[in-house]
Design an enzyme around this catalytic site. Structure first.
Site, short mmCIF file in Angstrom:
data_model
loop_
_atom_site.label_atom_id
_atom_site.label_comp_id
_atom_site.label_asym_id
_atom_site.label_seq_id
_atom_site.Cartn_x
_atom_site.Cartn_y
_atom_site.Cartn_z
N THR A 181 5.15 0.02 13.44
CA THR A 181 3.73 -0.13 13.73
C THR A 181 3.38 0.14 15.19
O THR A 181 4.24 0.03 16.08
CB THR A 181 3.29 -1.58 13.39
OG1 THR A 181 1.94 -1.79 13.82
CG2 THR A 181 4.16 -2.58 14.10
N GLN A 195 0.82 -1.21 0.00
CA GLN A 195 0.00 0.00 0.00
C GLN A 195 0.86 1.27 0.00
O GLN A 195 0.66 2.17 -0.82
CB GLN A 195 -0.92 0.01 1.23
CG GLN A 195 -1.95 -1.09 1.26
CD GLN A 195 -2.93 -0.88 2.40
OE1 GLN A 195 -3.84 -0.06 2.32
NE2 GLN A 195 -2.74 -1.62 3.48
N TYR A 234 3.60 -10.79 15.46
CA TYR A 234 3.78 -9.65 14.56
C TYR A 234 4.40 -8.46 15.29
O TYR A 234 5.41 -7.90 14.86
CB TYR A 234 2.43 -9.25 13.96
CG TYR A 234 2.47 -7.94 13.20
CD1 TYR A 234 3.18 -7.82 12.01
CD2 TYR A 234 1.83 -6.81 13.70
CE1 TYR A 234 3.23 -6.62 11.32
CE2 TYR A 234 1.87 -5.61 13.02
CZ TYR A 234 2.57 -5.52 11.83
OH TYR A 234 2.63 -4.32 11.17
#
Length: 304
Positions: A109, A11, A134
């Site tokens: 993140t 993205q 993650y």
């Protein structure tokens, strides 16, 4: 300058590709596979020698790393791959960039904070305990970049969406067109981030050389706070799918391998102060995204 963007098929990479034609610099886009979006240099970011050669052959000054294993659920099933792409690969990139005296812009993140955020916006210095593979693998990537000694900007973002790939906005567009009623969790709050806004921020920092003397970790997401439920309601209404009844529900109604952060709002004060850039509100950016031709096509096609 020569700028290499890794993860160009994702993205953020796609949005950076859309901005590159107006740059005064030379942008090179790389990924593990070819892309129909434009010329793409095949590059395995875990291949130390391959990375060093790519940087040397193209005389790279700045590397923007958008590549990552982003499947939060899938990371629980494939922890070795998640760690390799999110933890080991940034170390490889940082080492190669340091050898050239360049700059690494690395995307991270909100998941590095995990469950220990409380109900306050998270600053760069906030400590947390990643609650899944993650988040832990992304934290390891940050630590590797910092420990490498290379010049770097680490930009933490959250709830990323765009016209490209798989994301929450596109999922809600589809579901709100197909179903009379959907459930969306209201007990997880954060700040959605339009990938084009983040790409424009990175582009501006690079183009204007704003990174000089400002290396470090920064937070970036759109302004404002909402739950996934609030976000879904806005998406449906803005796309003409207001007839769909969106019902708020608790997270435990959707069993998951990962416990997601209940409050992961990022404090952007440091970013705004250091770079002097304005950050749009998430509602404004959602409308901008949905006004794009490709998103309108998605909305129209899902209503047929």
């Amino acid at each position: 300058m020569n700028i290499l963007v890794c993860g160009a098929n994702g993205q953020l990479g796609r949005e950076l590709r859309s901005l590159a034609p107006v740059s005064v610099h030379r942008y090179i886009f790389s990924d593990i596979a070819a892309s129909d979006a434009g010329e793409t240099l095949p590059l395995d970011i875990c291949d130390r020698e391959g990375v060093r050669k790519a940087l040397a052959d193209n005389d790279i000054d700045i590397l923007i790393n958008c590549a990552a294993f982003t499947d939060v659920e899938g990371a629980e099933d494939r922890p070795e791959l998640a760690e390799r792409l999110n933890g080991y690969a940034p170390a490889v990139l940082a080492e190669a960039v340091k050898e050239r005296g360049g700059l690494l812009v690395h995307i991270s993140t909100d998941y590095v904070f995990g469950m220990d955020s409380g109900n306050r916006p998270l600053g760069e210095e906030s400590c947390g305990s990643p609650c899944g593979v993650y988040g832990l693998s992304k934290l390891h990537g940050e630590q590797a970049v910092t420990a490498s000694g290379c010049r770097h900007l680490i930009l933490r973002t959250a709830w990323l969406y765009s016209e490209y790939g798989r994301n929450f906005v596109k999922t809600i567009l589809r579901l709100s067109a197909e179903k009379p009623q959907i459930k969306v969790v209201f007990d997880q709050c954060g700040s959605p981030t339009y990938a084009l806004d983040l790409a424009e921020a990175i582009f501006t920092i690079v183009e204007k050389g704003l990174y000089e003397g400002r290396e470090g970790i920064y937070n970036y997401s759109n302004e404002g706070v909402c739950s996934w439920y609030d976000f879904a309601v806005e998406i449906a209404a803005a796309s003409g799918h207001g007839d769909c009844c969106i019902v708020p529900c608790h997270s435990d109604e959707f069993p998951s391998k990962v416990t997601r952060p209940p409050y992961s709002v990022l404090d952007k004060s440091k970013f705004k102060k250091c770079f002097g850039l304005e950050i749009p509100h998430w509602r404004q950016s959602l409308l901008k995204c949905l006004s794009g031709k490709s998103m309108l096509q998605i909305a129209q096609e899902t209503k047929k």
